[in-house]
Structure formats: C-alpha cells, structure tokens
Design a protein around this motif. Structure first.
Motif, mmCIF file in Angstrom:
data_model
loop_
_atom_site.group_PDB
_atom_site.id
_atom_site.type_symbol
_atom_site.label_atom_id
_atom_site.label_comp_id
_atom_site.label_asym_id
_atom_site.label_seq_id
_atom_site.Cartn_x
_atom_site.Cartn_y
_atom_site.Cartn_z
ATOM 1 N N ARG A 73 36.538 37.582 49.799
ATOM 2 C CA ARG A 73 36.805 38.374 48.596
ATOM 3 C C ARG A 73 38.108 39.142 48.832
ATOM 4 N N THR A 74 39.125 38.774 48.081
ATOM 5 C CA THR A 74 40.486 39.293 48.329
ATOM 6 C C THR A 74 41.094 39.797 47.027
ATOM 7 N N ILE A 75 40.380 40.667 46.336
ATOM 8 C CA ILE A 75 40.767 41.031 44.978
ATOM 9 C C ILE A 75 42.150 41.682 44.921
ATOM 10 N N GLY A 76 42.506 42.482 45.926
ATOM 11 C CA GLY A 76 43.820 43.111 45.902
ATOM 12 C C GLY A 76 44.945 42.095 45.932
ATOM 13 N N GLN A 77 44.847 41.137 46.842
ATOM 14 C CA GLN A 77 45.860 40.087 46.921
ATOM 15 C C GLN A 77 45.837 39.208 45.671
ATOM 16 N N ASP A 78 44.649 38.912 45.185
ATOM 17 C CA ASP A 78 44.525 38.065 43.997
ATOM 18 C C ASP A 78 45.180 38.738 42.786
ATOM 19 N N ARG A 79 44.925 40.027 42.646
ATOM 20 C CA ARG A 79 45.501 40.777 41.523
ATOM 21 C C ARG A 79 47.027 40.686 41.541
ATOM 22 N N ALA A 80 47.611 40.863 42.711
ATOM 23 C CA ALA A 80 49.072 40.821 42.824
ATOM 24 C C ALA A 80 49.617 39.431 42.496
ATOM 25 N N LYS A 81 48.946 38.387 42.978
ATOM 26 C CA LYS A 81 49.404 37.021 42.714
ATOM 27 C C LYS A 81 49.346 36.703 41.224
ATOM 28 N N LEU A 82 48.274 37.111 40.570
ATOM 29 C CA LEU A 82 48.124 36.804 39.146
ATOM 30 C C LEU A 82 49.129 37.578 38.297
ATOM 31 N N ALA A 83 49.354 38.825 38.647
ATOM 32 C CA ALA A 83 50.331 39.617 37.902
ATOM 33 C C ALA A 83 51.727 39.019 38.051
ATOM 34 N N ALA A 84 52.032 38.520 39.240
ATOM 35 C CA ALA A 84 53.376 37.998 39.512
ATOM 36 C C ALA A 84 53.694 36.749 38.709
ATOM 37 N N ILE A 85 52.686 35.987 38.304
ATOM 38 C CA ILE A 85 52.957 34.742 37.571
ATOM 39 C C ILE A 85 52.657 34.859 36.078
ATOM 40 N N GLY A 86 52.448 36.096 35.610
ATOM 41 C CA GLY A 86 52.365 36.292 34.175
ATOM 42 C C GLY A 86 51.002 36.124 33.551
ATOM 43 N N THR A 87 49.935 36.346 34.307
ATOM 44 C CA THR A 87 48.592 36.334 33.742
ATOM 45 C C THR A 87 48.446 37.513 32.781
ATOM 46 N N ASP A 88 47.768 37.289 31.661
ATOM 47 C CA ASP A 88 47.611 38.362 30.675
ATOM 48 C C ASP A 88 46.397 39.246 30.959
ATOM 49 N N ILE A 89 45.264 38.613 31.319
ATOM 50 C CA ILE A 89 44.053 39.378 31.635
ATOM 51 C C ILE A 89 43.427 38.824 32.895
ATOM 52 N N LEU A 90 43.052 39.723 33.785
ATOM 53 C CA LEU A 90 42.140 39.402 34.882
ATOM 54 C C LEU A 90 40.793 39.987 34.501
ATOM 55 N N PHE A 91 39.814 39.107 34.294
ATOM 56 C CA PHE A 91 38.443 39.544 34.006
ATOM 57 C C PHE A 91 37.656 39.425 35.304
ATOM 58 N N HIS A 92 37.260 40.587 35.823
ATOM 59 C CA HIS A 92 36.625 40.648 37.140
ATOM 60 C C HIS A 92 35.307 41.411 36.999
ATOM 61 N N PRO A 93 34.288 40.785 36.420
ATOM 62 C CA PRO A 93 33.049 41.507 36.126
ATOM 63 C C PRO A 93 32.169 41.700 37.358
ATOM 64 N N LEU A 94 31.390 42.765 37.336
ATOM 65 C CA LEU A 94 30.324 42.930 38.306
ATOM 66 C C LEU A 94 29.191 41.965 37.973
ATOM 67 N N GLU A 95 28.335 41.689 38.965
ATOM 68 C CA GLU A 95 27.250 40.746 38.727
ATOM 69 C C GLU A 95 26.337 41.210 37.595
ATOM 70 N N GLU A 96 26.082 42.525 37.488
ATOM 71 C CA GLU A 96 25.169 42.999 36.443
ATOM 72 C C GLU A 96 25.750 42.830 35.041
ATOM 73 N N GLU A 97 27.057 42.650 34.926
ATOM 74 C CA GLU A 97 27.651 42.378 33.623
ATOM 75 C C GLU A 97 27.370 40.937 33.198
ATOM 76 N N ILE A 98 27.360 40.028 34.148
ATOM 77 C CA ILE A 98 27.067 38.619 33.864
ATOM 78 C C ILE A 98 25.559 38.374 33.820
ATOM 79 N N PHE A 99 24.843 39.021 34.719
ATOM 80 C CA PHE A 99 23.380 38.892 34.776
ATOM 81 C C PHE A 99 22.750 40.274 34.612
ATOM 82 N N PRO A 100 22.547 40.744 33.363
ATOM 83 C CA PRO A 100 21.970 42.078 33.163
ATOM 84 C C PRO A 100 20.593 42.230 33.804
ATOM 85 N N GLU A 101 19.850 41.133 33.831
ATOM 86 C CA GLU A 101 18.603 41.105 34.578
ATOM 87 C C GLU A 101 18.866 40.281 35.839
ATOM 88 N N SER A 102 17.853 40.014 36.616
ATOM 89 C CA SER A 102 18.080 39.269 37.852
ATOM 90 C C SER A 102 18.549 37.854 37.520
#
Length: 280
Positions: A73-102
């Motif tokens: 899990r390398t979110i800091g490095q990933d964020r920088a790489k995506l910003a550098a190539i012109g990504t508009d949105i990084l959607f980085h949800p927590l697990e409970e956002e994708i799976f509100p229940e188990s």
C-alpha cells in the motif's frame, strides 16, 4: 487532482462534468502503481475528457492464505504519480464505504463460465470478488469507458462478460501489457521476487512467445506444445499451475479464430501470470 474517499461527493463532481458534456473514463486499480498502471491512465486520456482512477485493495478477491494483509500500500507515491500525469480524480474509499456491512454479507456478482477455470481454479472465489467490486465501481462512477490491462487476461474477459450480461452502458477498452526491458510483465507482486528469481522470471514470457511462434508456423498439436512448455518451466524452477492455448474471446477450446496462450506459475513466493494473443 481531486482526492475523494466518499461516494456522495464523487457523484456530485461527476454529475457536474456530465452536465457540461464531458465524458468520463475509469481506471480501477489496487494501488502500488507502476508504469503498467500509468499506461492505462494514458490510454484513458485518449478516449475521454475526465479520468477517474480508483485505488481500493479489495479484500474479497484475495483467497485464504494470500497476501491481503501484506499487499503493498503506497498511497503517497501513487498520489504523486497520478497527479503528475493529469488524473482528474483519485477515488480512494475506505472498505466501509464500499462494504457498509461486512463483505461476507454483500451481494455477489459471478460470471459462471469463467469463474472456476485457470486462475479461478487455483484461486477459488477470486473472480467473484473482482466482478463484485468492479460492478460496484462501475455503478458508483457510471463512466463512459473503463480501461483494463491485457496482462490479467482472464479478468479482462470476466469484466467484459459481466458488462454484457448486466447491460451496463460502458465501453471496456483493453490496454497492452507493459513489460520490463527483459520481457517480464510488470506487476505489483514482482517485488516478491528475490534477485535470483528475478533473473529467471522473464523466461515465462519467453516460453509463451516460443509457443506463439510454433502456432503461427503451423503447429496445431496444442497439447504437445503445452506440455513441452510446462516441462521447460518446471526445469527452470517454476511451479506451474497451468499453461494453455485457448480461444481468445472466451477461453474455450482452441478453434480457428484468435487464440490466447496463457500461463500462471509460482516462482518462490511470487505468483506470475502472463499471456500472448495470436490474431488470425
């Protein structure tokens, strides 16, 4: 680049872009981004106005004994790489956002014809986990197009099938495998290779390429070609799960149409997959 971790503000931003007539492309990932992932973003930029990259380490696509806890899990490095190539949105949800229940109680999406063959045989439940989360991301974002790499070939077919079967209004675009200079397919899990294994690993692609050449040159004894390849990999130190020549569109028995030569093998603690496609 906007970084969003909740569904509601993501949909608000996407809605404003749609209202202004802009098209949206999705690139789903699990992070630990390398040049292969970034090539998907570059591809997406050629077919849409706005690019959304997701980073979500999907627990339900890991089977028992796999590396969910230790997956890089390398979110800091990933964020920088995506910003550098012109990504508009990084959607980085927590697990409970994708799976509100188990996750175990969540509705599951499965593609039966592809679920338990090849990688699905050795990773039972993996493709249902992939299909479920990809279906959810497609519903959350509702992109015009989504871009997936050809390296995970069976996964690509699973996603194309679920989109067809569920009549989702999204176009799935393939992007070619990106390789190291010695031919090894780029993968986040290549970091598990030690120095000796890293020297051996490119042989997987070399063997598949020789199989492709044999077929192009007229050899249709596919079972013999597969067995020779498996023997060669075994002698080099691979623990081969499968080497197969199949129809490129659905992994059925090879016929007269396009073919895919695909393989999965373990080398030390790393599980490597690769494929080459034969157009004819």
């Amino acid at each position: 680049m906007l970084e969003i971790d909740r569904i509601f503000p993501l949909r608000e931003q996407l809605s404003s872009w749609r209202q202004s007539g802009q098209s949206i492309a999705l690139v789903p990932t699990m992070g630990n981004l390398h040049a292969g992932h970034l090539s998907l973003v570059d591809k997406a930029k050629t077919v849409a106005d706005r690019i959304v990259v997701t980073i979500f380490v999907n627990s339900i696509q890991f089977v028992a004994g796999e590396d969910f806890a230790s997956y890089p899990r390398t979110i800091g490095q990933d964020r920088a790489k995506l910003a550098a190539i012109g990504t508009d949105i990084l959607f980085h949800p927590l697990e409970e956002e994708i799976f509100p229940e188990s996750p175990e109680q969540h509705t599951t999406v499965m593609v039966p014809s592809l679920d338990n063959i090849f990688c699905g045989k050795y990773r039972p439940g993996h493709f249902a986990g992939v299909a479920t989360v990809v279906a959810k991301l497609l519903n959350i974002i509702q992109p015009d197009v989504a871009v997936f790499g050809e390296k995970d070939y069976q996964q690509l077919l699973v996603i194309k099938q679920l989109v067809r079967d569920l009549s989702m209004p999204v176009r799935i675009i393939d992007s070619p495998t990106v390789r190291e200079s010695d031919g090894l397919a780029m993968s986040s899990r290549n970091i598990y290779l030690n120095a000796e294994e890293r020297m051996i690993a490119p042989m997987l692609f070399q063997v598949l390429s020789r199989m492709k050449d044999e077929i192009i040159n007229g050899n249709s004894a596919y079972t013999e070609i597969e067995q020779r390849a498996q023997d060669e990999l075994g002698q080099a130190g691979f623990a081969t799960e499968y080497v197969a020549i199949r129809a490129a569109n659905n992994l059925a028995e090879a016929g007269t149409g396009d073919l895919v030569v695909l393989a999965a093998a373990r080398l030390g603690t790393a599980r490597l997959i690769d494929n080459v496609v034969i157009r004819r």
